[in-house]
Design an enzyme around this catalytic site. Structure first.
Site, short mmCIF file in Angstrom:
data_model
loop_
_atom_site.label_atom_id
_atom_site.label_comp_id
_atom_site.label_asym_id
_atom_site.label_seq_id
_atom_site.Cartn_x
_atom_site.Cartn_y
_atom_site.Cartn_z
N THR A 109 -2.15 3.75 3.53
CA THR A 109 -1.17 4.67 3.51
C THR A 109 -0.71 4.75 5.01
O THR A 109 -0.86 3.99 5.84
CB THR A 109 -1.67 6.16 3.39
OG1 THR A 109 -0.78 7.33 3.35
CG2 THR A 109 -2.57 6.44 4.56
N ARG A 111 -6.66 8.78 -10.44
CA ARG A 111 -7.03 8.97 -9.33
C ARG A 111 -6.10 9.34 -8.14
O ARG A 111 -4.92 8.85 -7.97
CB ARG A 111 -7.84 7.55 -8.52
CG ARG A 111 -8.47 7.66 -7.44
CD ARG A 111 -7.71 7.16 -6.07
NE ARG A 111 -8.23 7.15 -4.97
CZ ARG A 111 -7.92 6.95 -3.74
NH1 ARG A 111 -6.47 6.70 -3.46
NH2 ARG A 111 -8.63 6.88 -2.73
N THR A 149 1.88 7.17 0.15
CA THR A 149 1.06 6.03 -0.21
C THR A 149 1.19 5.71 -1.73
O THR A 149 1.56 6.58 -2.81
CB THR A 149 -0.46 6.31 -0.01
OG1 THR A 149 -1.28 5.20 -0.24
CG2 THR A 149 -1.00 7.35 -0.88
N SER A 182 0.79 -1.24 0.02
CA SER A 182 0.22 0.10 0.07
C SER A 182 0.82 1.10 0.22
O SER A 182 0.37 2.24 0.05
CB SER A 182 -0.98 -0.02 1.26
OG SER A 182 -0.30 0.01 2.51
N THR A 222 -6.51 7.78 7.48
CA THR A 222 -6.05 6.56 7.07
C THR A 222 -7.49 6.13 6.40
O THR A 222 -8.43 6.41 6.90
CB THR A 222 -5.43 5.62 7.75
OG1 THR A 222 -4.88 4.50 7.23
CG2 THR A 222 -6.28 5.47 9.15
N GLY A 223 -7.37 5.39 5.51
CA GLY A 223 -8.74 4.21 5.10
C GLY A 223 -9.04 5.15 3.88
O GLY A 223 -8.17 5.50 2.92
#
Length: 332
Positions: free
Chosen positions: A190, A218, A208, A75, A241-242
């Site tokens: 990330t 993107r 990330t 990631s 995060t997420g």
């Protein structure tokens, strides 16, 4: 090369990383916090840089470089999963508490996006370079061209092409091996770092490879000031995060710091923005992970997320690192 597995095993054996759990305690001296369990290795590098006389910016850059160079981390950086066209693109931002900032997005063929972001901050009149321009700037600054697509990442991409379905998997970043859903989808994540020195000055970094198998072009929250990272003198800093789209919708880290400026603790500020996202988005965030990590100039730490499973690493002034579980809004 330091990997998550190697660091966690060695540090635990040496007694340097404590078990999950416990609350962070404010204190004097340096402090470093970062997202996820692999943040422990990043904190170790950041703390070593501070101890050697480096600046806060030196420290957060050094921390971000660890997962960027880890091929087992799918990631962040080298070994990250590619976009739908099979190309690995990186996003990163670095920031001090006086408004110094540099960021890159859709950077290709360069391992250390966080270092390129720092060059943007220090050697250009701009704050953000993207795509071909960011990659050309990296070459101009002497960063070597490196093919970021590793064989395991390419295999995961080719497996995904069989269905071309995307379904986020919450907390995938804490699993040591690639995880594949029945539909062949993989989540992304990330690393965000925040650091303070003994005087309360602060800096942060976020890096990330973005959402696995994302549409080309993107860009998520990670490299965006006020979304993936925000730091302000005398107030504090926050990182997220997420699923980045949900953070970007609400300028998540800027909101956390604004709440801290208004008097909320880091913990309460993180909880406020997560609850706001839940109210705003309703069923649209079912099964989605979003979390925030915040640090004050006094060394107070806050962490809160939508779903269980978010972890973060805290390193104190003595260099002791503890990996903790963040509280969550929903049970699962």
């Amino acid at each position: 090369m330091t990997t998550r597995r190697g660091f966690m095993g060695g540090a635990a054996a040496a007694g340097g990383v404590a078990a999950l759990g416990g609350a962070a305690t404010p204190g004097r001296g340096a402090m470093i916090v970062s997202t996820w369990d692999f943040g422990a290795a990043a904190n170790d590098a950041a703390f070593a840089r501070l101890k050697a006389g480096g600046s806060l910016i030196d420290a957060v850059e050094a921390g971000g470089m660890v997962p960027e160079a880890d091929p087992e981390n799918h990631s962040v950086g080298y070994g990250g999963y590619p976009d739908r066209d099979g190309r690995v693109t990186l996003d990163a931002v670095i920031m001090d508490d006086r408004g110094g900032v540099g960021a890159v997005a859709a950077l290709e063929d360069t391992v250390h996006a966080i270092s390129v972001a720092r060059r943007v901050m220090e050697r250009t009149p701009h704050t953000f370079l993207v795509g071909e321009g960011a990659t050309r700037f990296a070459r101009d600054q002497g960063f070597p061209r490196v093919d970021l697509l590793t064989p395991p990442a390419e295999k995961a991409w080719r497996d995904w092409l069989k269905t071309s379905q995307y379904r986020p998997v919450a907390n995938i970043e804490n699993r040591m091996t690639p995880h594949r859903t029945p539909g062949g989808a993989l989540d992304h994540d990330t690393i965000g770092l925040l650091a303070r020195d003994a005087s309360g000055r602060m800096a942060g970094a976020c890096t990330t490879s973005g959402m696995a198998f994302k549409m080309r072009g993107r860009v998520g929250d990670s490299p965006q000031v006020g979304a993936g990272l925000y730091v302000e003198a005398g107030v504090g800093g926050a990182t997220s995060t997420g699923l980045g789209e949900e953070v970007t919708r609400v300028s998540g880290t800027a909101r956390v710091v604004a709440s801290m400026r208004a008097g909320l603790s880091p913990q309460a500020a993180c909880e406020e923005v997560v609850r706001h996202i839940a109210r705003l988005r309703g069923d649209a965030i079912k099964g989605v992970q979003v979390g925030f990590l915040a640090l004050s100039p006094r060394g107070e730490v806050g962490a809160f997320c939508l779903l269980p499973g978010f972890t973060y690493a805290v390193t104190d002034a003595a260099g002791r690192t503890v990996v903790k579980k963040g509280a969550s809004l929903f049970a699962g």
